[in-house]
Design a protein around this motif. Structure first.
Motif, PDB file in Angstrom:
ATOM      1  N   LYS A 198      27.304  89.853  47.774  1.00 17.28           N
ATOM      2  CA  LYS A 198      27.480  88.398  47.601  1.00 17.28           C
ATOM      3  C   LYS A 198      28.248  87.793  48.778  1.00 17.28           C
ATOM      4  O   LYS A 198      27.901  86.742  49.309  1.00 17.28           O
ATOM      5  CB  LYS A 198      28.225  88.114  46.292  1.00 17.28           C
ATOM      6  N   LYS A 199      29.305  88.550  49.173  1.00 14.27           N
ATOM      7  CA  LYS A 199      30.121  88.098  50.297  1.00 14.27           C
ATOM      8  C   LYS A 199      29.274  88.033  51.575  1.00 14.27           C
ATOM      9  O   LYS A 199      29.328  87.048  52.340  1.00 14.27           O
ATOM     10  CB  LYS A 199      31.301  89.050  50.481  1.00 14.27           C
ATOM     11  N   ASP A 200      28.477  89.138  51.776  1.00 15.21           N
ATOM     12  CA  ASP A 200      27.587  89.179  52.953  1.00 15.21           C
ATOM     13  C   ASP A 200      26.555  88.062  52.905  1.00 15.21           C
ATOM     14  O   ASP A 200      26.257  87.416  53.911  1.00 15.21           O
ATOM     15  CB  ASP A 200      26.873  90.539  53.034  1.00 15.21           C
ATOM     16  N   ASP A 201      25.973  87.877  51.660  1.00 13.00           N
ATOM     17  CA  ASP A 201      24.969  86.790  51.496  1.00 13.00           C
ATOM     18  C   ASP A 201      25.581  85.428  51.769  1.00 13.00           C
ATOM     19  O   ASP A 201      24.962  84.555  52.397  1.00 13.00           O
ATOM     20  CB  ASP A 201      24.379  86.825  50.080  1.00 13.00           C
ATOM     21  N   ASP A 202      26.840  85.237  51.243  1.00 18.17           N
ATOM     22  CA  ASP A 202      27.543  83.953  51.486  1.00 18.17           C
ATOM     23  C   ASP A 202      27.772  83.732  52.968  1.00 18.17           C
ATOM     24  O   ASP A 202      27.581  82.623  53.498  1.00 18.17           O
ATOM     25  CB  ASP A 202      28.879  83.916  50.738  1.00 18.17           C
ATOM     26  N   LYS A 203      28.196  84.830  53.661  1.00 17.50           N
ATOM     27  CA  LYS A 203      28.448  84.719  55.106  1.00 17.50           C
ATOM     28  C   LYS A 203      27.145  84.420  55.846  1.00 17.50           C
ATOM     29  O   LYS A 203      27.089  83.576  56.743  1.00 17.50           O
ATOM     30  CB  LYS A 203      29.057  86.021  55.628  1.00 17.50           C
ATOM     31  N   LYS A 204      26.061  85.170  55.437  1.00 15.70           N
ATOM     32  CA  LYS A 204      24.749  84.921  56.057  1.00 15.70           C
ATOM     33  C   LYS A 204      24.301  83.485  55.855  1.00 15.70           C
ATOM     34  O   LYS A 204      23.768  82.847  56.759  1.00 15.70           O
ATOM     35  CB  LYS A 204      23.703  85.865  55.473  1.00 15.70           C
ATOM     36  N   LYS A 205      24.518  83.010  54.601  1.00 17.87           N
ATOM     37  CA  LYS A 205      24.140  81.613  54.288  1.00 17.87           C
ATOM     38  C   LYS A 205      24.938  80.633  55.140  1.00 17.87           C
ATOM     39  O   LYS A 205      24.403  79.666  55.698  1.00 17.87           O
ATOM     40  CB  LYS A 205      24.381  81.340  52.804  1.00 17.87           C
ATOM     41  N   ASP A 207      26.380  81.303  58.030  1.00 11.87           N
ATOM     42  CA  ASP A 207      25.900  81.442  59.420  1.00 11.87           C
ATOM     43  C   ASP A 207      24.583  80.719  59.619  1.00 11.87           C
ATOM     44  O   ASP A 207      24.364  80.042  60.634  1.00 11.87           O
ATOM     45  CB  ASP A 207      25.740  82.924  59.771  1.00 11.87           C
ATOM     46  N   ALA A 208      23.677  80.882  58.611  1.00 14.04           N
ATOM     47  CA  ALA A 208      22.363  80.220  58.689  1.00 14.04           C
ATOM     48  C   ALA A 208      22.522  78.702  58.664  1.00 14.04           C
ATOM     49  O   ALA A 208      21.887  77.975  59.433  1.00 14.04           O
ATOM     50  CB  ALA A 208      21.477  80.679  57.531  1.00 14.04           C
ATOM     51  N   ASP A 209      23.419  78.231  57.729  1.00 14.10           N
ATOM     52  CA  ASP A 209      23.673  76.777  57.649  1.00 14.10           C
ATOM     53  C   ASP A 209      24.267  76.255  58.946  1.00 14.10           C
ATOM     54  O   ASP A 209      23.903  75.167  59.434  1.00 14.10           O
ATOM     55  CB  ASP A 209      24.626  76.454  56.486  1.00 14.10           C
ATOM     56  N   LYS A 210      25.222  77.047  59.505  1.00 13.63           N
ATOM     57  CA  LYS A 210      25.866  76.662  60.761  1.00 13.63           C
ATOM     58  C   LYS A 210      24.831  76.598  61.888  1.00 13.63           C
ATOM     59  O   LYS A 210      24.796  75.662  62.686  1.00 13.63           O
ATOM     60  CB  LYS A 210      26.958  77.677  61.098  1.00 13.63           C
ATOM     61  N   LYS A 211      23.964  77.650  61.912  1.00 14.49           N
ATOM     62  CA  LYS A 211      22.909  77.699  62.934  1.00 14.49           C
ATOM     63  C   LYS A 211      21.940  76.520  62.796  1.00 14.49           C
ATOM     64  O   LYS A 211      21.558  75.886  63.772  1.00 14.49           O
ATOM     65  CB  LYS A 211      22.152  79.013  62.817  1.00 14.49           C
ATOM     66  N   LYS A 212      21.556  76.239  61.532  1.00 10.30           N
ATOM     67  CA  LYS A 212      20.649  75.106  61.260  1.00 10.30           C
ATOM     68  C   LYS A 212      21.275  73.793  61.724  1.00 10.30           C
ATOM     69  O   LYS A 212      20.619  72.942  62.310  1.00 10.30           O
ATOM     70  CB  LYS A 212      20.340  75.013  59.764  1.00 10.30           C
ATOM     71  N   LYS A 213      22.593  73.661  61.399  1.00 10.35           N
ATOM     72  CA  LYS A 213      23.313  72.433  61.803  1.00 10.35           C
ATOM     73  C   LYS A 213      23.356  72.310  63.319  1.00 10.35           C
ATOM     74  O   LYS A 213      23.113  71.233  63.882  1.00 10.35           O
ATOM     75  CB  LYS A 213      24.738  72.451  61.243  1.00 10.35           C
TER      76      LYS A 213
END
Length: 311
Positions: A198-205, A207-213
């Motif tokens: 969950k922690k990894d998924d949250d971090k990935k999310k 990171d993905a949100d940050k990258k998308k932004k």
């Protein structure tokens, strides 16, 4: 008799001189009238030309004002369109931000809901586990193992086979304790792995949100630059077109003025040539009339001298 003849001749000469003077006066009067009429006609032509030139100038001024008015109207419409475009872009951006925010909130709610469901499920599993610990039936243990995962089910199946094979309650109890202990450890391990995942998924999310932004910000920056470049290009083209139109208009006005000046010059020359021709014709006619008069006077004189001689 001689004295009478001399007086008669003198009287005739005076009458002839009077007639010549009268004829000359009439010719001069006729010529003066013609010159005055020609001058009057010339002045009227000049006046007409001046009025026409003034009318053309006023018409050009009016067209110039209309063109300026149209230009101002176009500028106003362009500004309004640009303003509307900016407002639409702002509105679109606000809607995108709002949608992004709503998506983030929705995702957060979904994540919270999943978390709550997982916690609820976990709690239910713990309750079920407690029940299963109390209930030593093979069916409940097998079901619990099946829900955990296939691997555990295989292990439980193997353990069941071993328990069936031994057929001893003590061994079964011991095996059950060992299985429960192992289950607790596996549950603990699974929980740790689930928490880590969950922690990894949250971090990935994140990171993905940050990258998308970052990509969205980069795209927005590129789009803004493209728009600014396009606007600058449009402005340069509009300024160039205006400059070309102004030059074209000035060239046309200059050409019209040159044409009008040339026409005036040609008309003046034609008028001068016509006046010169009229004067030449009048001089020629006067010369011919004078010659005719002189010939007539000579003829009269000869006839008088002949008559006198005959008398």
């Amino acid at each position: 008799e001689k004295k009478k003849q001399m007086e008669l001749q003198k009287k005739r000469q005076e009458e002839m001189k009077k007639k010549q003077m009268e004829a000359q006066r009439k010719r001069q009067e006729e010529m003066r009238k013609k010159q005055m009429e020609a001058q009057k006609k010339k002045q009227e032509e000049m006046k007409k030309k001046q009025i026409e030139a003034q009318r053309k100038k006023q018409e050009a001024e009016r067209k110039k004002k209309e063109a300026e008015k149209k230009k101002q109207e176009l500028e106003r419409k362009k500004k309004e369109a640009e303003k509307k475009k900016q407002e639409e872009l702002k509105k679109k951006k606000q809607l995108q931000e709002q949608k992004k925010k709503q998506d983030a909130e929705r995702k957060k709610k979904e994540a919270d809901k999943k978390k709550q469901e997982a916690e609820k499920k976990k709690k239910q599993e713990i309750e079920k586990k407690k029940k299963q610990e109390a209930d030593k039936k093979k069916k409940e243990a097998e079901k619990k193992k099946k829900e955990a995962d296939k691997k555990k089910l295989d292990a439980e199946k193997k353990k069941k086979q071993e328990a069936d094979k031994k057929k001893k309650q003590e061994a079964d109890n011991k095996k059950k304790q060992e299985a429960d202990k192992k289950k607790k450890e596996e549950d603990k391990k699974k929980k740790q792995e689930a928490d880590k995942k969950k922690k990894d998924d949250d971090k990935k999310k994140q990171d993905a949100d940050k990258k998308k932004k970052q990509e969205a910000d980069k795209k927005k920056k590129e789009d803004d630059k493209k728009k600014q470049d396009a606007d600058k290009k449009k402005k340069r083209e509009a300024e160039k077109k205006k400059k070309d139109d102004d030059k074209k208009k000035k060239d046309e006005e200059k050409k019209k003025k040159q044409g009008a000046d040339k026409k005036k010059k040609d008309d003046d020359k034609k008028k001068q040539d016509a006046d010169k021709k009229k004067k030449q014709e009048a001089d020629k006619k006067k010369k011919e009339d004078d010659k005719k008069k002189q010939d007539a006077d000579k003829k009269k004189k000869r006839e008088a001298e002949k008559k006198k001689k005959d008398d």
